[in-house]
Design an enzyme around this catalytic site. Structure first.
Site, PDB file in Angstrom:
ATOM      1  N   GLU A 104       0.817  -1.215   0.000  1.00 38.66           N
ATOM      2  CA  GLU A 104       0.000   0.000   0.000  1.00 38.66           C
ATOM      3  C   GLU A 104       0.849   1.262   0.000  1.00 38.66           C
ATOM      4  OE1 GLU A 104      -2.970   0.218  -0.720  1.00 38.66           O
ATOM      5  OE2 GLU A 104      -3.508  -1.887  -0.576  1.00 38.66           O
ATOM      6  N   GLN A 163      -0.107   6.894  -4.909  1.00 38.91           N
ATOM      7  CA  GLN A 163       0.144   7.768  -6.063  1.00 38.91           C
ATOM      8  C   GLN A 163       1.072   7.115  -7.073  1.00 38.91           C
ATOM      9  OE1 GLN A 163      -1.164  11.441  -6.311  1.00 38.91           O
ATOM     10  NE2 GLN A 163      -2.483   9.844  -5.491  1.00 38.91           N
ATOM     11  N   THR A 164       0.975   5.807  -7.174  1.00 37.89           N
ATOM     12  CA  THR A 164       1.893   5.064  -8.035  1.00 37.89           C
ATOM     13  C   THR A 164       1.114   3.967  -8.752  1.00 37.89           C
ATOM     14  OG1 THR A 164       3.663   5.472  -6.444  1.00 37.89           O
ATOM     15  CG2 THR A 164       4.041   3.726  -8.060  1.00 37.89           C
ATOM     16  N   TYR A 211      -6.698   6.547   3.752  1.00 40.08           N
ATOM     17  CA  TYR A 211      -6.817   5.510   2.733  1.00 40.08           C
ATOM     18  C   TYR A 211      -6.069   4.236   3.150  1.00 40.08           C
ATOM     19  CZ  TYR A 211      -5.602   2.430  -0.909  1.00 40.08           C
ATOM     20  OH  TYR A 211      -5.389   1.268  -1.578  1.00 40.08           O
ATOM     21  N   ASP A 218     -10.078   6.201  -2.547  1.00 42.37           N
ATOM     22  CA  ASP A 218      -8.912   6.713  -3.274  1.00 42.37           C
ATOM     23  C   ASP A 218      -9.386   7.328  -4.590  1.00 42.37           C
ATOM     24  OD1 ASP A 218      -9.626   4.560  -4.808  1.00 42.37           O
ATOM     25  OD2 ASP A 218      -7.564   3.938  -5.206  1.00 42.37           O
ATOM     26  N   CYS A 257     -20.136  -2.475 -19.287  1.00 42.19           N
ATOM     27  CA  CYS A 257     -20.143  -2.245 -17.843  1.00 42.19           C
ATOM     28  C   CYS A 257     -21.360  -2.874 -17.180  1.00 42.19           C
ATOM     29  CB  CYS A 257     -20.136  -0.739 -17.570  1.00 42.19           C
ATOM     30  SG  CYS A 257     -20.196  -0.352 -15.818  1.00 42.19           S
TER      31      CYS A 257
END
Length: 362
Positions: free
Chosen positions: A44, A49-50, A127, A145, A210
């Site tokens: 985590e 941000q990755t 988060y 997130d 979807c």
DNA sequence: AATGCGGGGAC
DNA sequence: GTCCCAGCATT
């Protein structure tokens, strides 16, 4: 909030639908084969941000180098940072190390096992606390997130600006309601993020295939590309200020800013703003009266430069000091007035001007 | 409530 | 070039 009044059906079906979708479409990722809190925590932190593709090799290398939290706690900080090299946001690595040592030494190796206690660890925010609590310990707390913002904004037609605190509350509230209907909180949390990552993507979401197409407010109203709403960071505007500082004896010529612009009612020198940077006095577009005034009296000293950063503007300033001879006619162009140094000091001025005065006249 | 913090990939 | 990514800490 129309999902409260007429959204009961989708609110009920949302979590189970995503969980079923997840079982069919989930990617095989290494951190999905463990419930070891240390491994999940590591994954985590790396994934903050990755993108998964970027973080995955780092996860493998870190776990190989430090199989347990004790190994990480005993690791050399420089070695750990070297392993992190290339991932960015290096405070993540320092916090990782610090928290590993804290858990090993202070908590006797017992990993915090609730959302609230996880939140107390350095580098673990809302988060990540929710992710670890649900994935490792099965706690029914929703992850929120970037993926979740996008999915919820579209499915439930939430058009609040996701960068605001009010919107974060709305989404957290909605997420908390939705996870109550989940068969398994861990699966549901994985599911909604995976769904956002590979189905409900930022650009060109795959709405035609979807499972939520019928209920999705965004799709039904053709707004999927408009949601979520995210305020753009105002671009920093570049401005070029050129100040002419007329000096007569110990007096300076100044005027008040009256336009609807920055620094309203503050005092400054004679200003020429241009769209492009100019370094020379002769390059400036000066009105005839000033032009004449400068040529008649002017004794220019070498210009100095300064940059002033505002929230949404970057002012690049060049200061041209123009000394008038003692016997010069001190009649000034309109708007300008002479001030003694003591008076200048008392005038309200932009920092840019104050700094110049300090630097030039000390 | 804003801002700093990285590097990479998609378009 | 812009946007965004399994955000957090600090002010």
């Amino acid at each position: 909030m129309n999902w409260q009044s007429d959204g009961n059906v989708i609110e009920t079906n949302f979590a189970p639908t995503l969980e079923r979708w997840y079982e069919r479409h989930k990617r095989d990722l290494p951190w999905r084969h463990t419930r070891d809190p240390y491994s999940i925590w590591l994954s985590e932190i790396i994934l903050q941000q990755t993108r998964v593709a970027q973080g995955k090799p780092y996860y493998e290398r870190f776990l190989a180098a430090y199989p347990t939290i004790t190994d990480m706690a005993r690791a050399d900080e420089r070695e750990l940072l070297r392993l992190w090299q290339g991932l960015g946001y290096y405070s993540r690595a320092r916090n990782l190390h610090q928290t590993a040592r804290y858990i090993t030494d202070e908590l006797v190796g017992k990993f915090p096992d609730t959302f609230q206690n996880l939140l107390k660890m350095k580098g673990i925010g809302v988060y990540t606390a929710a992710a670890i609590a649900s994935f490792a310990f099965g706690e029914r707390v929703p992850v929120v997130d970037g993926n979740v913002y996008r999915v919820l904004a579209r499915v439930f037609g939430v058009s609040e600006d996701i960068t605001t605190t009010a919107a974060k509350k709305t989404f957290s509230w909605l997420a908390m309601r939705l996870i109550q209907r989940a068969d398994d909180p861990a699966t549901y949390n994985q599911a909604i993020m995976e769904f956002g990552a590979i189905q409900c993507t930022p650009v060109a979401p795959d709405c035609l295939l979807c499972p939520l197409q019928q209920e999705c407010v965004a799709f039904q109203t053709g707004r999927q590309h408009l949601l979520p709403v995210k305020a753009k960071k105002a671009p920093v505007r570049e401005r070029y200020f050129h100040y002419l500082i007329f000096q007569h004896g110990s007096k300076l010529a100044m005027r008040e800013r009256t336009d609807r612009d920055i620094w309203q009612n503050l005092h400054e020198f004679y200003l020429v703003e241009t769209d492009e940077p100019k370094k020379q006095l002769r390059e400036l577009p000066l009105p005839d009266s000033i032009q004449e005034f400068v040529q008649r009296h002017g004794q220019a000293t070498p210009p100095t430069e300064a940059v002033q950063l505002l929230s949404h503007q970057r002012i690049r300033a060049v200061f041209f000091r123009i000394e008038l001879p003692d016997d010069a006619n001190g009649r000034l162009p309109m708007g300008l007035a002479w001030y003694t140094m003591a008076e200048v000091e008392q005038l309200p001025k932009p920092l840019l001007v104050t700094n110049y005065l300090e630097k030039t006249f000390g």
